[in-house]
Design an enzyme around this catalytic site. Structure first.
Site, PDB file in Angstrom:
ATOM      1  N   TYR B  37       0.841  -1.189   0.000  1.00 32.94           N
ATOM      2  CA  TYR B  37       0.000   0.000   0.000  1.00 32.94           C
ATOM      3  C   TYR B  37       0.878   1.240   0.000  1.00 32.94           C
ATOM      4  CZ  TYR B  37      -3.277   3.611   1.022  1.00 32.94           C
ATOM      5  OH  TYR B  37      -4.018   4.757   0.923  1.00 32.94           O
ATOM      6  N   HIS B 193     -14.053   9.389   4.932  1.00 32.72           N
ATOM      7  CA  HIS B 193     -13.053   8.323   4.997  1.00 32.72           C
ATOM      8  C   HIS B 193     -13.221   7.474   6.245  1.00 32.72           C
ATOM      9  CE1 HIS B 193     -10.701  10.458   1.862  1.00 32.72           C
ATOM     10  NE2 HIS B 193     -10.520   9.213   1.516  1.00 32.72           N
ATOM     11  N   ARG B 223      -3.683   8.948  -9.205  1.00 35.76           N
ATOM     12  CA  ARG B 223      -3.224   7.720  -8.565  1.00 35.76           C
ATOM     13  C   ARG B 223      -4.118   6.582  -9.019  1.00 35.76           C
ATOM     14  NH1 ARG B 223      -6.206   6.172  -3.659  1.00 35.76           N
ATOM     15  NH2 ARG B 223      -4.423   4.870  -3.137  1.00 35.76           N
ATOM     16  N   ASN B 225      -6.094   2.954  -7.932  1.00 37.60           N
ATOM     17  CA  ASN B 225      -6.579   2.129  -6.837  1.00 37.60           C
ATOM     18  C   ASN B 225      -7.109   0.855  -7.479  1.00 37.60           C
ATOM     19  OD1 ASN B 225      -7.209   1.435  -4.260  1.00 37.60           O
ATOM     20  ND2 ASN B 225      -9.089   2.663  -4.164  1.00 37.60           N
ATOM     21  N   GLU B 265      -9.220   1.712 -10.636  1.00 40.16           N
ATOM     22  CA  GLU B 265      -9.714   3.089 -10.691  1.00 40.16           C
ATOM     23  C   GLU B 265      -8.548   4.019 -10.990  1.00 40.16           C
ATOM     24  OE1 GLU B 265     -13.046   2.752  -7.116  1.00 40.16           O
ATOM     25  OE2 GLU B 265     -11.268   4.008  -6.868  1.00 40.16           O
ATOM     26  N   TYR B 316     -10.584  -7.038   3.395  1.00 40.95           N
ATOM     27  CA  TYR B 316     -11.006  -5.660   3.211  1.00 40.95           C
ATOM     28  C   TYR B 316     -11.508  -5.404   1.795  1.00 40.95           C
ATOM     29  CZ  TYR B 316     -10.517  -0.635   2.494  1.00 40.95           C
ATOM     30  OH  TYR B 316     -10.723   0.660   2.155  1.00 40.95           O
TER      31      TYR B 316
END
Ligand code: FES
Lengths: 321, 353
Positions: B37, B193, B223, B225, B265, B316
């Protein structure tokens, strides 16, 4: 527009002497095209190649946000300053090419407000000019109170008063006039947002009174142009770059870092945005925190320094840059 | 470059597919054989011609079908598009950004003519030719944000900046991996968030917030994801969980290649000049395992990434039901030989030519 550049090449289109102390500069794009749009309250950083030194100072845009053909800024001559305003007054002429940053806004209006109450002192009027033009165009309710020493110095007072009539109130402090803060603050509809820009004392007064009157913090906005203060010269070690820089008395630490050819991030160069925050590796002496970004606890901890405005006094400072 | 738009669906019979070109330019999100991550934000500048990073807003063969799917979602659930009243100016900013970018990047598909506030917009793929007054919403069939995002792939969140925070005060969300605009509208950065279990490190958020608060006009960022989805379903929203939640149970060792999709994404971040708001477009790309393994490097790498993914991440991302089967299936395409560094397929250079 090219993505990723963040800088604009402009030509000085006009220089107007507004008062002996204040000049207005207008810029157009060097390629003849449109300049990027901006919102009321935005500033640009003007790069000034002054001999060996490259100065960079922030100035609020004061032109009409609806007009992309030109930008305008006002510069008040500051004899005691580090030389940026003197450079603008003495060296910058019509036709000269300059590099400026893209506009950045740290003093925007809150569009949810029922009414906008604007309080200005002296050169603090500049960000309010585009604010007012924007608010008027959007049909929003606003009221400006503007303290200025003499009407002659009230650079833009006449023009604003002419255009916006009784929504603009000008006070000449040399005649003993001045806005009646308590009366103004106590007579506003719920949902009004307050904006203040001017000398430090005025900002402090207004914020203090507003809070005593029970104005919620989110409804009170201010912009204070913190120019980096001159001070004693000192040395700083840049740990990552492995060099030591000398900071002259009329230079900021950020300017000294840049002069050494080391890239450092910044946005406002006035101690407000947080972009230039740098970790302190070790410090034997005292950091003179001049910003209003770090909290009091952070300042006391000595772990961070805002290199655009803060200085150092003591034996040895090492920072992570 | 001429784009041939696919006739395809993202629901019911799921006829969505990627052409060989679309496969090569898929934004594969792993640059090494192990997933770590990271915030991985980089400037959104023109890079790698032919890739999804070349243009400000990528238009590809799925464009027309995706816009049709968006129309279906909005017809069923109009709350997927909301804008608080003070965000209309940000909507105009977004419309301007998209129209000027697309007209410049795809002149054969989009045209924009401006004379002061009188604008004319031609969108050939969707057969639109509208004249309107910039700044006057009554001259458009929808509000400015809705109008332009019905013509642009990806979800959009418009964030107002005030009090040193960001507020999700407008958006359109129809292709989302499991979050809800109706739930998040009006929330600030920390509130929306809230339910992220892994990045509980507050400092990560504080840093991300500071980055966004200081985002500059003219310096957009991006970025990637990723997650995985069963079936090429764009709309995996909480509102529709009853429709897609059960998909996971349909995966068998035989149909992994067809059902399991990598979902990436491409998130970009832009400061909007007139409103000082931020727009956060979230563009979704899907690729099924059968398609992905046609790029040998990606087959090996995805196998290794999934195999070494920490259990809490498997959980998750909601992969538990089919993670094992997928790793097993992908192992057939991994001979253990080393992979080249970077994201792109090994024959990317030839592809660009
Ligand atoms: S550059 Fe903004 S605080 Fe230093």
């Amino acid at each position: 527009m090219n993505r990723g550049e963040g800088k604009l090449s402009v030509v000085v289109d006009r220089v107007d002497t507004i008062t002996p102390m204040i000049k207005r500069f207008s810029f157009r794009a060097r390629d003849g095209g449109e300049l990027p749009r901006f919102s009321g309250g935005a500033h640009v950083i003007v790069e000034m190649p002054d001999g060996e030194i490259l100065r960079r100072n922030p100035y609020s845009l004061m032109s009409d946000p609806a007009d992309p053909s030109r930008y305008a800024i006002s510069v008040r001559r500051d004899e005691a300053g580090r030389g940026g305003s003197r450079f603008m007054h003495e060296k910058v002429r019509e036709g000269m090419e300059l590099t400026i940053s893209m506009p950045v806004n740290m003093f925007p209006s809150d569009r949810r407000a029922r009414k906008h109450l604007l309080l200005a002192g002296g050169i603090g009027i500049t960000p309010f000019v585009p604010h007012i033009l924007e608010l008027a165009a959007a049909g929003a309710a606003f009221e400006l109170h503007y303290n200025v020493r003499t009407r002659e110095q009230g650079a833009y007072a006449e023009d604003l008063a002419r255009r916006f009539g009784d929504r603009v109130h000008v006070y000449e402090t040399d005649l003993g006039e001045g806005f009646d803060l308590d009366a103004i603050l106590s007579d506003q509809p719920l949902g009004t947002h307050l904006y203040v820009c001017g000398p430090k004392g005025m900002i402090t007064d207004v914020i203090g009174r507003a809070s005593e009157f029970g104005w919620p913090g989110q409804n009170v906005h201010y912009e204070e142009f913190l120019a980096p203060q001159p001070g004693k010269p000192y040395q700083v070690e840049l740990a990552r770059s492995g060099i030591t820089v000398e900071v002259a008395s009329h230079q900021s630490l950020l300017e000294a870092i840049e002069a050494a050819g080391v890239d450092a991030p910044y946005l406002c160069r006035g101690g407000a945005c947080g972009q230039c925050e740098t970790a302190v590796v070790s410090c034997d002496g005292q950091i003179l925190h001049n910003d209003h970004y770090l909290t009091d606890e952070e300042k006391a901890s000595g772990e961070k320094i805002m290199v655009c405005v803060s200085r150092f006094e003591g034996r040895r400072l090492v920072i992570d840059r | 470059m001429t784009i041939v738009f696919n006739e395809e669906t993202f629901r019911d019979d799921f006829t969505f597919r990627n052409s060989p070109v679309a496969i090569k330019r898929f934004p594969f999100p792993f640059h090494e054989d192990r997933y770590m991550y990271s915030v991985n934000i980089e400037p959104h500048v023109k890079t790698a011609p032919g890739s999804v990073y070349e243009h400000a807003f990528d238009v590809d063969e799925h464009y027309v079908a995706e816009m049709r799917d968006r129309e279906l979602v909005l017809a069923e659930d109009p709350l997927r598009c909301q804008s608080l009243p003070h965000m209309e100016l940000a909507g105009w900013d977004l419309l301007e950004l998209i129209m000027t970018s697309k007209a410049e990047d795809y002149p054969d598909l989009f045209e924009l003519y401006r004379d002061g506030d009188s604008w004319r917009w031609i969108n050939r793929p969707l057969g639109i030719d509208d004249s309107f007054t910039f700044g006057d919403a009554s001259t458009l069939p929808y509000g400015p944000m809705e109008y332009i995002t019905r013509q642009t792939q990806g979800d959009f969140a418009l964030l107002d900046q005030r009090d040193g925070n960001l507020w999700m005060d407008a958006g359109i969300v129809t292709t989302q991996a499991d979050w809800s605009l109706d739930f998040d509208i009006g929330m600030n950065f920390f509130e929306w968030h809230g339910p992220v279990p892994l990045a509980h490190d507050m400092r990560v958020f504080e840093r991300a917030l500071k980055f966004l608060l200081n985002l500059q006009h003219g310096k957009p960022a991006r970025r990637l994801n990723w997650t995985m989805t069963i079936n090429p379903r764009l709309d995996t929203s909480p509102e529709n969980y009853h429709k897609w939640g059960t998909d996971r149970a349909t995966v068998t060792p035989e149909n992994v290649g067809n059902l399991v999709h990598l979902r990436v994404e491409l998130q970009t971040f832009w400061r909007l000049p007139r409103s000082n708001a931020i727009v956060f477009p979230i563009r979704c790309y899907l690729i099924k395992m059968d398609e992905l393994v046609t790029v040998p490097k990606w087959a090996k790498r995805l196998h290794r990434v999934l195999k070494t993914l920490p259990p809490e991440l498997i959980d998750y991302k909601g992969l538990s039901r089919y993670h094992g089967m997928t790793v097993e299936w992908l192992s057939r395409y991994d001979d253990g030989s080393p992979t080249s560094p970077g994201f792109f397929p090994d024959d990317w250079q030839d592809f660009q030519r």
